[in-house]
Design a protein around this motif. Structure first.
Motif, PDB file in Angstrom:
ATOM      1  N   HIS A  14     -17.327  16.165   6.046  1.00 52.26           N
ATOM      2  CA  HIS A  14     -16.954  14.899   5.422  1.00 52.26           C
ATOM      3  C   HIS A  14     -15.707  14.329   6.101  1.00 52.26           C
ATOM      4  O   HIS A  14     -14.706  15.043   6.267  1.00 52.26           O
ATOM      5  N   LEU A  15     -15.760  13.048   6.438  1.00 55.90           N
ATOM      6  CA  LEU A  15     -14.611  12.339   7.001  1.00 55.90           C
ATOM      7  C   LEU A  15     -14.351  11.094   6.159  1.00 55.90           C
ATOM      8  O   LEU A  15     -15.262  10.308   5.911  1.00 55.90           O
ATOM      9  N   VAL A  16     -13.117  10.925   5.727  1.00 57.22           N
ATOM     10  CA  VAL A  16     -12.727   9.755   4.934  1.00 57.22           C
ATOM     11  C   VAL A  16     -11.635   9.009   5.685  1.00 57.22           C
ATOM     12  O   VAL A  16     -10.625   9.612   6.085  1.00 57.22           O
ATOM     13  N   PHE A  17     -11.836   7.712   5.865  1.00 54.52           N
ATOM     14  CA  PHE A  17     -10.860   6.867   6.549  1.00 54.52           C
ATOM     15  C   PHE A  17     -10.419   5.760   5.597  1.00 54.52           C
ATOM     16  O   PHE A  17     -11.253   5.087   4.985  1.00 54.52           O
ATOM     17  N   THR A  18      -9.120   5.562   5.491  1.00 52.19           N
ATOM     18  CA  THR A  18      -8.592   4.628   4.507  1.00 52.19           C
ATOM     19  C   THR A  18      -7.229   4.113   4.943  1.00 52.19           C
ATOM     20  O   THR A  18      -6.537   4.751   5.745  1.00 52.19           O
ATOM     21  N   GLU A  19      -6.853   2.956   4.417  1.00 48.92           N
ATOM     22  CA  GLU A  19      -5.510   2.435   4.692  1.00 48.92           C
ATOM     23  C   GLU A  19      -4.475   3.037   3.749  1.00 48.92           C
ATOM     24  O   GLU A  19      -3.302   3.132   4.091  1.00 48.92           O
ATOM     25  N   VAL A  20      -4.915   3.406   2.542  1.00 45.63           N
ATOM     26  CA  VAL A  20      -4.008   4.016   1.568  1.00 45.63           C
ATOM     27  C   VAL A  20      -4.747   5.133   0.850  1.00 45.63           C
ATOM     28  O   VAL A  20      -5.973   5.117   0.729  1.00 45.63           O
ATOM     29  N   LEU A  21      -3.977   6.088   0.376  1.00 41.65           N
ATOM     30  CA  LEU A  21      -4.543   7.198  -0.391  1.00 41.65           C
ATOM     31  C   LEU A  21      -3.885   7.168  -1.766  1.00 41.65           C
ATOM     32  O   LEU A  21      -2.662   7.245  -1.882  1.00 41.65           O
ATOM     33  N   HIS A  22      -4.714   7.026  -2.797  1.00 39.87           N
ATOM     34  CA  HIS A  22      -4.164   6.935  -4.148  1.00 39.87           C
ATOM     35  C   HIS A  22      -5.037   7.702  -5.131  1.00 39.87           C
ATOM     36  O   HIS A  22      -6.067   8.288  -4.766  1.00 39.87           O
ATOM     37  N   GLU A  23      -4.639   7.688  -6.400  1.00 36.95           N
ATOM     38  CA  GLU A  23      -5.271   8.537  -7.412  1.00 36.95           C
ATOM     39  C   GLU A  23      -6.762   8.237  -7.574  1.00 36.95           C
ATOM     40  O   GLU A  23      -7.584   9.142  -7.681  1.00 36.95           O
ATOM     41  N   ARG A  24      -7.129   6.965  -7.627  1.00 40.39           N
ATOM     42  CA  ARG A  24      -8.536   6.622  -7.846  1.00 40.39           C
ATOM     43  C   ARG A  24      -9.404   7.062  -6.671  1.00 40.39           C
ATOM     44  O   ARG A  24     -10.532   7.517  -6.851  1.00 40.39           O
ATOM     45  N   LEU A  25      -8.862   6.917  -5.480  1.00 38.93           N
ATOM     46  CA  LEU A  25      -9.600   7.353  -4.297  1.00 38.93           C
ATOM     47  C   LEU A  25      -9.727   8.883  -4.288  1.00 38.93           C
ATOM     48  O   LEU A  25     -10.793   9.427  -3.997  1.00 38.93           O
ATOM     49  N   ASN A  26      -8.648   9.566  -4.615  1.00 39.16           N
ATOM     50  CA  ASN A  26      -8.701  11.030  -4.689  1.00 39.16           C
ATOM     51  C   ASN A  26      -9.736  11.500  -5.697  1.00 39.16           C
ATOM     52  O   ASN A  26     -10.448  12.484  -5.469  1.00 39.16           O
ATOM     53  N   LYS A  27      -9.826  10.782  -6.809  1.00 36.52           N
ATOM     54  CA  LYS A  27     -10.795  11.151  -7.847  1.00 36.52           C
ATOM     55  C   LYS A  27     -12.220  11.027  -7.328  1.00 36.52           C
ATOM     56  O   LYS A  27     -13.097  11.825  -7.689  1.00 36.52           O
TER      57      LYS A  27
END
Length: 433
Positions: free
Chosen positions: A178-191
């Protein structure tokens, strides 16, 4: 630094990269490619333009020899049709293996054509989560041999509320990287990603250049939801000695009306700029507000509106404007005066953090994070299903009246904030206004 052997890229890929003008790896590729090639799950955080798309395309193309079997090995999930087309074009730019079949899936009338394309053979599928899930449920998308699942612009996928299709697709794949690419990492994304990410490496790249402007001092408060924003605003506005003049920016008239009513019910002096409601206090210009006794002016964000914000002690962005240029224009300080400096405060939820990052990148300045007051009431998002529960909730709201969205401060905590020493010093100077 040229493309080195440690990245284990095929010669054809290195040649394609050089021909496309990518003669050396970017920082995000230097930090992630070796981990990806080693089979590790990776979360890559970086701003737009830092090379995230190229990184996972290289990882995807590395999965194939010159005899692909037409069954999907790579599934790439992106937020919308435009991003699907962008990724397809980028793959075409770097792919030297013309036997590979790349199939796009996005929302369009009917699914038959896309299901036919998958049936004809697909090695890489680039899709929006909702369309990929819909075709999977119709047994048109085979996920049994997928080796690599990529989620790009993950923060936008969360913002669009597409978490469920992502998690269902991830759970349906027997075993993959699994690869995740994002501009920000926050609680909802972590969930969203926590259930299927296996001890991921988190790689963060920041590309903030030199400061581009002289700006007002800025402070960011990260808050979980709208209700908590309202509570923090109320705490600030109650301090009449410090917050002597405030321009409060919101995005919609509906939000402006809610805040006007709530603040007005608390007997704060508040007005609207260019009021559209009958019977409310308002001004048609900033100079009128500056010369009046009113402390708070609510302004609906308007990119076309030019306002003279000089000599306003506090600018509070309850919501960030759609265009970052609107925010930046307000922050520029032509002749900073330490004694009469404007303090800019921004309230942001997880879903607004990407906008904050874009502003920081454009201005070349990090926005300092503020500590939340000890007596701030954090609202929880919950659904009330039973009628008895609904009555209890209404009773509690009445107990907190006036203004159910607002809460009185505890007497023991009145006018106490967890400000850093430097900020406290700056803010105390506002009492001279």
């Amino acid at each position: 630094m040229a493309w080195s052997d440690k990245f284990k890229l095929k010669k054809g890929l290195v040649q394609a990269l050089n021909e496309a003008g990518f003669t050396a790896p970017k920082k995000i590729q230097q930090k992630t490619l070796a981990r990806i090639n080693g089979g590790q799950d990776v979360i890559a955080v970086g701003p737009e333009g830092c090379g995230k798309t190229t990184t996972y395309i290289l990882a995807a193309l590395s999965k194939f020899n010159y005899t692909p079997d037409g069954v999907p090995k790579v599934l790439i999930l992106v937020p919308d049709k435009e991003k699907v087309e962008e990724v397809i074009a980028k793959i075409g730019q770097l792919n030297k293996n013309k036997t590979l079949s790349i199939v796009p899936l996005y929302v369009t009338p009917g699914t038959e054509a896309q299901m036919d394309a998958l049936a004809d053979g697909a090695d890489i599928v680039v899709a929006t989560p909702d369309r990929a899930r819909a075709i999977y449920l119709k047994l048109g998308l085979d996920v049994n041999k997928i080796e690599l699942l990529v989620i790009d612009d993950a923060e936008l996928i969360v913002k669009q509320g597409l978490q469920l299709p992502v998690t269902e697709l991830a759970d349906s794949i027997p075993k993959c990287q699994h690869l995740v690419f994002t501009e920000v990492l926050h609680e909802r994304l972590n969930k969203m990603i926590a259930p299927f990410m296996k001890q991921p490496a988190i790689v963060e790249v920041e590309e903030i250049g030199e400061p581009q402007f002289n700006t007002h001092p800025q402070m960011l408060y990260l808050l979980p939801n709208f209700g908590t924003k309202v509570n923090l605003l109320n705490l600030f506005i109650q301090d009449e000695e410090l917050f002597t003049k405030v321009v409060l920016f919101v995005n919609t008239r509906l939000t402006a009306e809610k805040l006007y009513k709530g603040l007005h019910d608390k007997k704060s002096t508040v007005a609207l700029l260019n009021p559209w409601l009958p019977g409310v206090d308002g001004f048609t210009s900033l100079p009128e507000f500056k010369n009046a006794q009113t402390r708070v002016l609510i302004v609906v964000n308007d990119a076309e509106q030019e306002s003279d914000l000089r000599d306003i002690p506090f600018l509070i962005h309850f919501e960030l404007p759609v265009e970052k240029e609107t925010y930046i224009r307000r922050m520029i300080s032509d002749a900073p005066d330490v004694e009469n400096e404007t303090m800019a405060i921004t309230f942001a939820t997880d879903l607004e953090l990407s906008a904050v990052k874009k502003i920081e990148q454009a201005t070349g300045q990090k926005i300092l994070s503020g500590e939340l007051p000890e007596d701030l009431i954090i609202e929880t998002e919950r659904r009330i299903t039973g009628s008895a529960e609904r009555k209890d909730a209404l009773a509690k709201a009445d107990d907190n009246a006036p203004g159910a969205a607002f809460h009185e401060k505890k007497a023991s905590n009145a006018k106490t904030y967890n400000y850093r020493a430097g900020l406290k010093a700056k803010m105390n100077k506002k009492k001279n206004h």
